[in-house]
Design a protein around this motif. Structure first.
Motif, PDB file in Angstrom:
ATOM      1  N   LYS A   1       0.843  -1.208   0.000  1.00 47.52           N
ATOM      2  CA  LYS A   1       0.000   0.000   0.000  1.00 47.52           C
ATOM      3  C   LYS A   1       0.875   1.254   0.000  1.00 47.52           C
ATOM      4  O   LYS A   1       0.649   2.190  -0.782  1.00 47.52           O
ATOM      5  CB  LYS A   1      -0.895  -0.020   1.237  1.00 47.52           C
TER       6      LYS A   1
ATOM      7  N   ILE B   1       2.509   1.713  -3.353  1.00 44.96           N
ATOM      8  CA  ILE B   1       1.564   2.233  -4.364  1.00 44.96           C
ATOM      9  C   ILE B   1       1.385   3.742  -4.173  1.00 44.96           C
ATOM     10  O   ILE B   1       1.437   4.516  -5.138  1.00 44.96           O
ATOM     11  CB  ILE B   1       0.209   1.478  -4.295  1.00 44.96           C
ATOM     12  N   TYR B   2       1.200   4.168  -2.920  1.00 47.95           N
ATOM     13  CA  TYR B   2       1.030   5.608  -2.646  1.00 47.95           C
ATOM     14  C   TYR B   2       2.290   6.385  -3.063  1.00 47.95           C
ATOM     15  O   TYR B   2       2.190   7.453  -3.661  1.00 47.95           O
ATOM     16  CB  TYR B   2       0.733   5.861  -1.164  1.00 47.95           C
TER      17      TYR B   2
ATOM     18  N   TYR C   1       2.426   6.607  -6.795  1.00 51.04           N
ATOM     19  CA  TYR C   1       1.418   7.575  -7.262  1.00 51.04           C
ATOM     20  C   TYR C   1       1.930   9.008  -7.069  1.00 51.04           C
ATOM     21  O   TYR C   1       1.804   9.851  -7.965  1.00 51.04           O
ATOM     22  CB  TYR C   1       0.100   7.359  -6.518  1.00 51.04           C
ATOM     23  N   ASN C   2       2.523   9.275  -5.890  1.00 51.53           N
ATOM     24  CA  ASN C   2       3.053  10.619  -5.598  1.00 51.53           C
ATOM     25  C   ASN C   2       4.072  11.034  -6.656  1.00 51.53           C
ATOM     26  O   ASN C   2       4.036  12.170  -7.140  1.00 51.53           O
ATOM     27  CB  ASN C   2       3.729  10.649  -4.224  1.00 51.53           C
TER      28      ASN C   2
ATOM     29  N   CYS D   1       4.334   9.819  -9.683  1.00 51.14           N
ATOM     30  CA  CYS D   1       3.622   9.974 -10.967  1.00 51.14           C
ATOM     31  C   CYS D   1       3.000  11.366 -11.059  1.00 51.14           C
ATOM     32  O   CYS D   1       3.049  12.008 -12.113  1.00 51.14           O
ATOM     33  CB  CYS D   1       2.523   8.913 -11.105  1.00 51.14           C
ATOM     34  N   VAL D   2       2.403  11.828  -9.943  1.00 44.34           N
ATOM     35  CA  VAL D   2       1.788  13.167  -9.914  1.00 44.34           C
ATOM     36  C   VAL D   2       2.865  14.227 -10.163  1.00 44.34           C
ATOM     37  O   VAL D   2       2.678  15.142 -10.978  1.00 44.34           O
ATOM     38  CB  VAL D   2       1.074  13.419  -8.562  1.00 44.34           C
TER      39      VAL D   2
ATOM     40  N   GLU E   1       3.947  14.132 -13.780  1.00 42.66           N
ATOM     41  CA  GLU E   1       2.936  14.739 -14.656  1.00 42.66           C
ATOM     42  C   GLU E   1       2.970  16.263 -14.535  1.00 42.66           C
ATOM     43  O   GLU E   1       2.869  16.973 -15.534  1.00 42.66           O
ATOM     44  CB  GLU E   1       1.545  14.215 -14.296  1.00 42.66           C
ATOM     45  N   GLU E   2       3.133  16.752 -13.321  1.00 41.85           N
ATOM     46  CA  GLU E   2       3.229  18.208 -13.103  1.00 41.85           C
ATOM     47  C   GLU E   2       4.451  18.791 -13.812  1.00 41.85           C
ATOM     48  O   GLU E   2       4.432  19.927 -14.272  1.00 41.85           O
ATOM     49  CB  GLU E   2       3.306  18.513 -11.609  1.00 41.85           C
TER      50      GLU E   2
ATOM     51  N   VAL F   1       2.406  10.194 -18.195  1.00 45.43           N
ATOM     52  CA  VAL F   1       2.447   9.050 -17.279  1.00 45.43           C
ATOM     53  C   VAL F   1       1.323   8.038 -17.559  1.00 45.43           C
ATOM     54  O   VAL F   1       1.033   7.190 -16.713  1.00 45.43           O
ATOM     55  CB  VAL F   1       2.387   9.530 -15.799  1.00 45.43           C
TER      56      VAL F   1
ATOM     57  N   VAL G   1       0.102   4.740 -15.219  1.00 44.37           N
ATOM     58  CA  VAL G   1      -1.193   4.669 -14.534  1.00 44.37           C
ATOM     59  C   VAL G   1      -1.776   3.259 -14.668  1.00 44.37           C
ATOM     60  O   VAL G   1      -2.274   2.690 -13.695  1.00 44.37           O
ATOM     61  CB  VAL G   1      -2.163   5.752 -15.078  1.00 44.37           C
TER      62      VAL G   1
ATOM     63  N   LEU H   1       0.123   0.915 -12.405  1.00 50.50           N
ATOM     64  CA  LEU H   1      -0.212   1.179 -11.003  1.00 50.50           C
ATOM     65  C   LEU H   1      -1.601   0.629 -10.660  1.00 50.50           C
ATOM     66  O   LEU H   1      -1.826   0.130  -9.555  1.00 50.50           O
ATOM     67  CB  LEU H   1      -0.147   2.690 -10.745  1.00 50.50           C
ATOM     68  N   ASN H   2      -2.505   0.685 -11.642  1.00 48.77           N
ATOM     69  CA  ASN H   2      -3.829   0.094 -11.435  1.00 48.77           C
ATOM     70  C   ASN H   2      -3.735  -1.428 -11.305  1.00 48.77           C
ATOM     71  O   ASN H   2      -4.490  -2.035 -10.545  1.00 48.77           O
ATOM     72  CB  ASN H   2      -4.781   0.492 -12.561  1.00 48.77           C
TER      73      ASN H   2
ATOM     74  N   ILE I   1      -2.798  -2.020  -7.808  1.00 45.91           N
ATOM     75  CA  ILE I   1      -3.969  -1.833  -6.928  1.00 45.91           C
ATOM     76  C   ILE I   1      -4.850  -3.086  -6.969  1.00 45.91           C
ATOM     77  O   ILE I   1      -5.321  -3.560  -5.933  1.00 45.91           O
ATOM     78  CB  ILE I   1      -4.764  -0.565  -7.335  1.00 45.91           C
TER      79      ILE I   1
ATOM     80  N   LYS J   1      -5.888  -8.578  -0.228  1.00 45.36           N
ATOM     81  CA  LYS J   1      -6.792  -8.309   0.904  1.00 45.36           C
ATOM     82  C   LYS J   1      -7.900  -9.363   0.975  1.00 45.36           C
ATOM     83  O   LYS J   1      -8.298  -9.796   2.057  1.00 45.36           O
ATOM     84  CB  LYS J   1      -7.402  -6.910   0.765  1.00 45.36           C
TER      85      LYS J   1
ATOM     86  N   ARG K   1      -5.565  16.417 -14.208  1.00 47.41           N
ATOM     87  CA  ARG K   1      -4.375  15.696 -13.722  1.00 47.41           C
ATOM     88  C   ARG K   1      -4.812  14.266 -13.372  1.00 47.41           C
ATOM     89  O   ARG K   1      -6.014  13.985 -13.349  1.00 47.41           O
ATOM     90  CB  ARG K   1      -3.784  16.367 -12.478  1.00 47.41           C
ATOM     91  N   ILE K   2      -3.847  13.393 -13.091  1.00 45.60           N
ATOM     92  CA  ILE K   2      -4.242  12.037 -12.675  1.00 45.60           C
ATOM     93  C   ILE K   2      -4.802  12.125 -11.247  1.00 45.60           C
ATOM     94  O   ILE K   2      -4.400  13.000 -10.472  1.00 45.60           O
ATOM     95  CB  ILE K   2      -3.080  11.014 -12.770  1.00 45.60           C
TER      96      ILE K   2
ATOM     97  N   TYR L   1      -6.287   9.646  -7.820  1.00 46.02           N
ATOM     98  CA  TYR L   1      -6.444   8.333  -7.172  1.00 46.02           C
ATOM     99  C   TYR L   1      -7.803   8.316  -6.468  1.00 46.02           C
ATOM    100  O   TYR L   1      -7.983   8.972  -5.453  1.00 46.02           O
ATOM    101  CB  TYR L   1      -5.314   8.153  -6.152  1.00 46.02           C
TER     102      TYR L   1
ATOM    103  N   GLU M   1     -10.923   0.959  -5.641  1.00 45.99           N
ATOM    104  CA  GLU M   1      -9.876   1.969  -5.868  1.00 45.99           C
ATOM    105  C   GLU M   1      -9.393   1.929  -7.310  1.00 45.99           C
ATOM    106  O   GLU M   1      -9.254   0.847  -7.890  1.00 45.99           O
ATOM    107  CB  GLU M   1      -8.663   1.676  -4.970  1.00 45.99           C
ATOM    108  N   LYS M   2      -9.123   3.094  -7.860  1.00 45.71           N
ATOM    109  CA  LYS M   2      -8.527   3.153  -9.204  1.00 45.71           C
ATOM    110  C   LYS M   2      -7.939   4.539  -9.459  1.00 45.71           C
ATOM    111  O   LYS M   2      -8.484   5.531  -8.979  1.00 45.71           O
ATOM    112  CB  LYS M   2      -9.576   2.836 -10.276  1.00 45.71           C
ATOM    113  N   ILE M   3      -6.847   4.552 -10.225  1.00 49.53           N
ATOM    114  CA  ILE M   3      -6.245   5.829 -10.629  1.00 49.53           C
ATOM    115  C   ILE M   3      -6.745   6.137 -12.036  1.00 49.53           C
ATOM    116  O   ILE M   3      -6.693   5.280 -12.919  1.00 49.53           O
ATOM    117  CB  ILE M   3      -4.702   5.755 -10.606  1.00 49.53           C
TER     118      ILE M   3
ATOM    119  N   ARG N   1      -6.728   8.828 -15.415  1.00 44.17           N
ATOM    120  CA  ARG N   1      -6.087   9.956 -16.101  1.00 44.17           C
ATOM    121  C   ARG N   1      -7.136  11.039 -16.326  1.00 44.17           C
ATOM    122  O   ARG N   1      -8.339  10.756 -16.243  1.00 44.17           O
ATOM    123  CB  ARG N   1      -5.544   9.496 -17.466  1.00 44.17           C
TER     124      ARG N   1
ATOM    125  N   TYR O   1      -7.197  10.142  -2.878  1.00 45.69           N
ATOM    126  CA  TYR O   1      -5.953  10.118  -2.093  1.00 45.69           C
ATOM    127  C   TYR O   1      -5.253  11.459  -2.301  1.00 45.69           C
ATOM    128  O   TYR O   1      -4.938  11.832  -3.439  1.00 45.69           O
ATOM    129  CB  TYR O   1      -5.052   8.966  -2.541  1.00 45.69           C
TER     130      TYR O   1
ATOM    131  N   GLU P   1      -2.047  13.467  -2.024  1.00 46.16           N
ATOM    132  CA  GLU P   1      -0.616  13.178  -1.874  1.00 46.16           C
ATOM    133  C   GLU P   1       0.068  14.174  -0.930  1.00 46.16           C
ATOM    134  O   GLU P   1       1.134  13.885  -0.400  1.00 46.16           O
ATOM    135  CB  GLU P   1       0.083  13.134  -3.235  1.00 46.16           C
TER     136      GLU P   1
END
Lengths: 172, 162
Positions: A41, A44-45, A48-49, A51-52, A55-56, A61, A65, A68-69, A72, A79, B76-77, B79, B108-110, B112, B141, B143
């Motif tokens: 977990k 993954i977070y 993702y951070n 990736c954000v 992208e910025e 990305v 994505v 990463l899915n 998930i 689980k 933006r992407i 979560y 859950e899913k990310i 685009r 989520y 960040e």
């Protein structure tokens, strides 16, 4: 008779130790599976951070994505196995999810660095290029103006003063 | 031809004025550019994909299905986490406050920017009763805070378990 009692006692002891050993084993596996799920977990977070951030910075990305899915989905499966008591499969799925997320993290970091470098290059090249262009235009304008002024001066110097007598002579 | 001091001053003045004009135009273009609106959407449909066929009545202990759609227009992407909760007529929730109920299911899913996510949720209400409120909440989520936060987007349906 004594030996029979000894055998019975030994058997009981063996059974107790086996049950006890099984309990410890199950508990450890549950802890391991839970720990691996938590690690996945976090991975993954983290991915993702990054990736954000990538992208910025201007990176594409889209492919990350999707990966990463997948991570998930694997975590969701982990689980589900955990809630069913299948700790081994839970751990396997969580490990796969963590590995996938870590791969995404590495690629995203790379894409972020590339995008940041491109951005930095653009921030340097555009102002320098614009300034150079302006300097060239200014020099051309100045040179053009001085050439025009000189040409005009030369034309003026070539001119003759014509008196009214000259005009009369010409008509005769 | 060598440039005199006077000539250089003229060139420098011309370059400075032109640079200022160009920079001002850039700043104006950046400041005045309209920023696209950012938002997320959450929708719930019936099992056949239409809003008209919500299950208004279900049998206790029997599975029923609902379709969920999430769209990302955040530029933006993002979560997303969809939480499904089952409450009743007394359940309080709003755009500011999520329902204070246990989460029955979580997805859950990310996504685009511009992407949509459609999935089906299979639920069961075991206890007989009327006015069950099946609530779908959209969480994201964050960040910056490293937490899952409620977006204020929710959808719900009323159903009876008889």
């Amino acid at each position: 008779m004594g030996k029979t009692v000894q055998y019975i006692l030994l058997t009981i002891l063996l059974l107790i130790s086996l049950t006890h050993a099984k309990g410890v084993y199950a508990e450890t596996t549950l802890q391991e599976a839970q720990q691996r799920i938590n690690e996945a977990k976090i991975a993954i977070y983290d991915a993702y951070n990054i990736c954000v951030e990538a992208e910025e910075a201007g990176a594409d990305v889209s492919s990350l994505v999707g990966k990463l899915n997948n991570a998930i989905d694997l975590l969701t499966e982990a689980k589900a196995f955990l809630s069913e008591g299948d700790y081994t499969n839970a751990k396997i799925k969580a490990t796969l999810a963590k590995s996938e997320a870590n791969q995404v993290k590495i690629v995203a970091q790379d894409l972020k660095s590339q995008a940041l470098f491109r951005k930095w290059l653009e921030s340097i090249i555009i102002p320098i290029g614009a300034t150079l262009l302006l300097v060239i235009i200014a020099i051309f304008m100045y040179k053009g103006w001085t050439w025009y002024v000189k040409k005009r001066e030369a034309e003026i110097l070539k001119m003759k003063i014509r008196l009214p007598e000259d005009k009369e002579e010409e008509t005769e | 031809m060598a440039l005199s001091r006077h000539d250089i001053n003229i060139i420098l003045a011309a370059v400075s004025v032109s640079t200022l004009v160009v920079i001002s135009m850039f700043i104006y273009a950046i400041v005045s550019a309209p920023k696209p609106e950012s938002f997320s959407t959450l929708g719930v449909v019936g099992p056949s994909g239409y809003a008209s066929d919500y299950p208004t009545q279900v049998s206790p202990g029997e599975q029923f299905t609902l379709g969920v759609t999430v769209e990302n227009h955040e530029n933006r992407i993002e979560y997303y986490v969809v939480k499904v909760k089952i409450g009743d007529i007394r359940t309080e929730h709003s755009e500011k406050k999520a329902a204070d109920l246990p989460t029955e299911k979580e997805y859950e899913k990310i996504l685009r920017n511009g992407e949509s996510w459609e999935f089906y949720v299979h639920l069961t209400i075991n206890k007989r009763g009327r006015n069950y409120k099946v609530i779908f909440e959209l969480w994201i989520y964050n960040e910056k805070s490293s937490r899952i936060e409620y977006t204020g987007n929710f959808a719900y349906i009323w159903t009876d378990a008889v």
